[in-house]
Design a protein around this motif. Structure first.
Motif, short mmCIF file in Angstrom:
data_model
loop_
_atom_site.label_atom_id
_atom_site.label_comp_id
_atom_site.label_asym_id
_atom_site.label_seq_id
_atom_site.Cartn_x
_atom_site.Cartn_y
_atom_site.Cartn_z
N LEU A 161 29.46 51.91 104.69
CA LEU A 161 29.08 52.72 103.52
C LEU A 161 29.16 54.20 103.84
O LEU A 161 28.68 54.65 104.88
N PHE A 162 29.76 54.95 102.92
CA PHE A 162 29.90 56.40 103.00
C PHE A 162 29.15 57.01 101.82
O PHE A 162 29.29 56.53 100.69
N ILE A 163 28.34 58.06 102.09
CA ILE A 163 27.57 58.73 101.04
C ILE A 163 27.75 60.24 101.19
O ILE A 163 27.53 60.78 102.27
N SER A 164 28.11 60.91 100.11
CA SER A 164 28.33 62.35 100.13
C SER A 164 27.32 63.05 99.23
O SER A 164 27.08 62.61 98.10
N GLY A 165 26.72 64.14 99.74
CA GLY A 165 25.93 65.02 98.89
C GLY A 165 24.44 64.77 98.81
O GLY A 165 23.77 65.42 98.02
N LEU A 166 23.92 63.85 99.59
CA LEU A 166 22.47 63.60 99.58
C LEU A 166 21.84 64.02 100.91
O LEU A 166 22.51 64.06 101.93
N PRO A 167 20.54 64.30 100.92
CA PRO A 167 19.86 64.66 102.17
C PRO A 167 19.81 63.48 103.15
O PRO A 167 19.95 62.32 102.76
N ASN A 168 19.58 63.82 104.40
CA ASN A 168 19.60 62.85 105.50
C ASN A 168 18.69 61.65 105.27
O ASN A 168 19.12 60.50 105.36
N GLY A 169 17.43 61.87 104.98
CA GLY A 169 16.48 60.77 104.81
C GLY A 169 16.87 59.82 103.70
O GLY A 169 16.80 58.59 103.85
N LEU A 170 17.31 60.37 102.58
CA LEU A 170 17.72 59.55 101.45
C LEU A 170 19.00 58.78 101.77
O LEU A 170 19.14 57.60 101.44
N THR A 171 19.93 59.43 102.44
CA THR A 171 21.18 58.78 102.86
C THR A 171 20.86 57.59 103.77
O THR A 171 21.39 56.49 103.58
N VAL A 214 29.51 42.35 97.76
CA VAL A 214 28.98 43.60 97.21
C VAL A 214 29.66 43.87 95.87
O VAL A 214 30.89 43.91 95.80
N PRO A 215 28.89 44.05 94.79
CA PRO A 215 29.50 44.33 93.49
C PRO A 215 30.11 45.73 93.47
O PRO A 215 29.49 46.69 93.93
N LEU A 216 31.32 45.84 92.94
CA LEU A 216 31.99 47.13 92.84
C LEU A 216 31.96 47.63 91.40
O LEU A 216 32.06 46.83 90.46
N ASN A 217 31.83 48.94 91.25
CA ASN A 217 31.88 49.59 89.93
C ASN A 217 30.88 49.03 88.93
O ASN A 217 31.13 49.02 87.74
N GLU A 218 29.74 48.57 89.42
CA GLU A 218 28.65 48.09 88.57
C GLU A 218 27.38 48.85 88.92
O GLU A 218 27.04 48.96 90.10
N LYS A 219 26.68 49.35 87.92
CA LYS A 219 25.43 50.05 88.20
C LYS A 219 24.40 49.08 88.78
O LYS A 219 24.20 47.98 88.27
N ILE A 220 23.76 49.52 89.84
CA ILE A 220 22.71 48.75 90.51
C ILE A 220 21.44 49.57 90.39
O ILE A 220 21.36 50.71 90.87
N ASP A 221 20.44 48.98 89.74
CA ASP A 221 19.21 49.72 89.44
C ASP A 221 18.13 49.60 90.51
O ASP A 221 17.15 50.32 90.47
N ASN A 222 18.31 48.69 91.47
CA ASN A 222 17.20 48.44 92.39
C ASN A 222 17.58 48.57 93.87
O ASN A 222 16.92 47.97 94.71
N LEU A 223 18.60 49.35 94.19
CA LEU A 223 18.87 49.62 95.61
C LEU A 223 17.82 50.60 96.15
O LEU A 223 17.43 50.55 97.30
N ILE A 224 17.39 51.47 95.26
CA ILE A 224 16.32 52.43 95.55
C ILE A 224 15.58 52.65 94.23
O ILE A 224 16.16 52.51 93.16
N ASP A 225 14.32 53.01 94.31
CA ASP A 225 13.53 53.13 93.07
C ASP A 225 13.70 54.45 92.35
O ASP A 225 13.11 54.67 91.30
N ARG A 226 14.54 55.34 92.84
CA ARG A 226 14.66 56.68 92.26
C ARG A 226 15.78 56.83 91.25
O ARG A 226 15.70 57.67 90.35
N PHE A 227 16.88 56.09 91.40
CA PHE A 227 18.02 56.22 90.50
C PHE A 227 18.98 55.06 90.71
O PHE A 227 19.00 54.45 91.78
N PRO A 228 19.81 54.76 89.70
CA PRO A 228 20.82 53.70 89.87
C PRO A 228 22.00 54.24 90.68
O PRO A 228 22.19 55.46 90.80
#
Length: 147
Positions: free
Chosen positions: A51-61, A77-91
């Motif tokens: 997994l690659f993540i761009s633009g978020l702070p270290n702890g959140l990443t 792993v579902p692709l191109n589908e919104k996932i609402d519960n990977l984290i409680d802050r945003f999809p």
């Protein structure tokens, strides 16, 4: 980074993969440079893309990568589908990224896998108003490398 520092770092990467199944790397923000983080070892250990993540702070990443590994290990792993519960802050949603687009970013993974096969996904998240990059008026510094 000196050769000795690189050796020490890659030793840590291998130790974390052996103990936890993966290692997270984070590259800090600088002026004119978007921060990013990525996993190494998830593909080998759990049979799902790194997994690659761009633009978020270290702890959140790190939290997102850890949650991703725990939730999807040995599953599809579902692709191109919104996932609402990977984290409680945003999809979020995941898109595929070709490895050749990541050669300047995911150095630990290229070193770890050497000539072995591995795959990457990019985690896409909304801006502060809940708007995703493919929607009008999106406003956030997230470098999109996948499709």
């Amino acid at each position: 980074m000196s050769e000795k520092q690189k050796e020490k770092y890659f030793k840590l990467v291998k130790e974390n993969i052996a103990e936890y199944g993966f290692h997270n790397t984070y590259v800090m923000e600088e002026i004119g440079f978007t921060p990013f983080g990525y996993s190494t070892g998830i593909y080998k250990s759990f049979g799902i893309p790194e997994l690659f993540i761009s633009g978020l702070p270290n702890g959140l990443t790190n939290t997102l990568i850890n949650n991703y590994a725990e939730r999807f290990k040995f599953k599809e792993v579902p692709l191109n589908e919104k996932i609402d519960n990977l984290i409680d802050r945003f999809p979020v949603y995941f898109i595929e990224v070709e490895n050749d687009k990541l050669t300047e970013y995911t150095l630990s993974s290229f070193k770890f896998y050497e000539n072995s096969e591995f795959k990457y996904l990019q985690l896409i998240f909304p801006d502060l108003n809940g708007i995703f990059p493919n929607e009008a008026e999106y406003d956030y510094d997230q470098k999109i490398l996948g499709e």
